[in-house]
Design a protein around this motif. Structure first.
Motif, PDB file in Angstrom:
ATOM      1  N   CYS A   1       0.853  -1.192   0.000  1.00  0.00           N
ATOM      2  CA  CYS A   1       0.000   0.000   0.000  1.00  0.00           C
ATOM      3  C   CYS A   1       0.891   1.244   0.000  1.00  0.00           C
TER       4      CYS A   1
ATOM      5  N   GLY B   1       0.147   6.906   2.957  1.00  0.00           N
ATOM      6  CA  GLY B   1      -1.148   7.586   3.047  1.00  0.00           C
ATOM      7  C   GLY B   1      -2.319   6.619   2.920  1.00  0.00           C
ATOM      8  N   THR B   2      -2.008   5.310   2.746  1.00  0.00           N
ATOM      9  CA  THR B   2      -3.046   4.277   2.667  1.00  0.00           C
ATOM     10  C   THR B   2      -2.633   3.088   3.526  1.00  0.00           C
TER      11      THR B   2
ATOM     12  N   GLN C   1      -7.794  -3.526  -2.566  1.00  0.00           N
ATOM     13  CA  GLN C   1      -7.342  -2.139  -2.641  1.00  0.00           C
ATOM     14  C   GLN C   1      -6.993  -1.653  -1.241  1.00  0.00           C
ATOM     15  N   CYS C   2      -6.260  -0.567  -1.180  1.00  0.00           N
ATOM     16  CA  CYS C   2      -5.875   0.011   0.114  1.00  0.00           C
ATOM     17  C   CYS C   2      -6.898   1.076   0.503  1.00  0.00           C
ATOM     18  N   THR C   3      -7.018   1.287   1.781  1.00  0.00           N
ATOM     19  CA  THR C   3      -7.938   2.300   2.311  1.00  0.00           C
ATOM     20  C   THR C   3      -7.157   3.588   2.533  1.00  0.00           C
ATOM     21  N   SER C   4      -7.699   4.704   2.033  1.00  0.00           N
ATOM     22  CA  SER C   4      -7.048   6.007   2.229  1.00  0.00           C
ATOM     23  C   SER C   4      -7.231   6.454   3.671  1.00  0.00           C
ATOM     24  N   CYS C   5      -6.226   7.097   4.196  1.00  0.00           N
ATOM     25  CA  CYS C   5      -6.299   7.626   5.560  1.00  0.00           C
ATOM     26  C   CYS C   5      -7.303   8.792   5.586  1.00  0.00           C
TER      27      CYS C   5
ATOM     28  N   THR D   1      -2.207  10.221   8.193  1.00  0.00           N
ATOM     29  CA  THR D   1      -1.427   9.543   7.166  1.00  0.00           C
ATOM     30  C   THR D   1      -0.732   8.325   7.774  1.00  0.00           C
TER      31      THR D   1
END
Length: 196
Positions: free
Chosen positions: A164, A167-168, A177-181, A186
């Motif tokens: 990731c 920031g994810t 998929q990665c999760t956004s902060c 961050t």
């Protein structure tokens, strides 16, 4: 027989490659004799030179079905030669070898290993299957895909899971998929499993 000729029937449905010894026993002038000969049986594709074809019962040639290959190509790693009983009960030509798990044959000419990012969990198949999102296979000939670790993700058909980006994050296994902060928060590094 009385005319000096005899027809012998062997209780073998199919001769596999290898050495065979045939022994004949007869009585002549009141004495018993036994003679024998050893013969080597080797499968040859010279009878059916077209790619993917094998001799068929009654003469001629026929193509191997998808998901298999001719015995003349050898037995793929992980595959096995059939027993006589299996060969006799098979619905297709026993000179066609089923592709083992992790392999496939789209045309019946040659078994191929599943490519990285793909797998095949069943034998005798005509296609490879792409790994689902959140999974990957880095090697050829895989029979299953592996879940991505925490902090990693993969799109469908991935050879490797990706870290990731900063920031994810991903907290679980098998993420697509990665999760956004959220907000101004961050992550410190790539491949994070949590915020902060």
């Amino acid at each position: 027989g009385t005319d000096g000729k005899e027809v012998f029937t062997f209780n073998v449905r199919l001769f596999w490659e290898g050495s065979y010894t045939i022994i004949a026993h007869f009585k002549f002038a009141g004495m018993h004799f036994a003679i024998g000969a050893t013969r080597e049986v080797v499968f040859s594709d010279a009878l059916c030179p077209a790619r993917g074809e094998v001799p068929k019962a009654g003469g001629g040639c026929e193509a191997c079905p998808n998901g298999s290959q001719p015995l003349s190509m050898g037995i793929p790693r992980g595959g096995r030669q059939m027993t006589d009983d299996e060969a006799a009960n098979q619905t297709w030509n026993p000179l066609c070898i089923r592709c083992p798990r992790g392999w496939y044959s789209p045309d019946g000419a040659e078994c191929k290993e599943a490519e990285p990012g793909h797998y095949q969990e069943q034998e005798g198949q005509d296609r490879q299957v792409a790994c689902a999102p959140g999974t990957s296979t880095p090697l050829r000939g895989m029979t299953a895909c592996m879940n991505c670790s925490q902090g990693q993700y993969a799109t469908g058909g991935a050879e490797l899971c990706s870290m990731c980006p900063k920031g994810t994050y991903t907290a679980g296994y098998g993420s697509a998929q990665c999760t956004s902060c959220p907000g101004v928060l961050t992550t410190v590094n790539i491949g994070s499993t949590r915020i902060g």
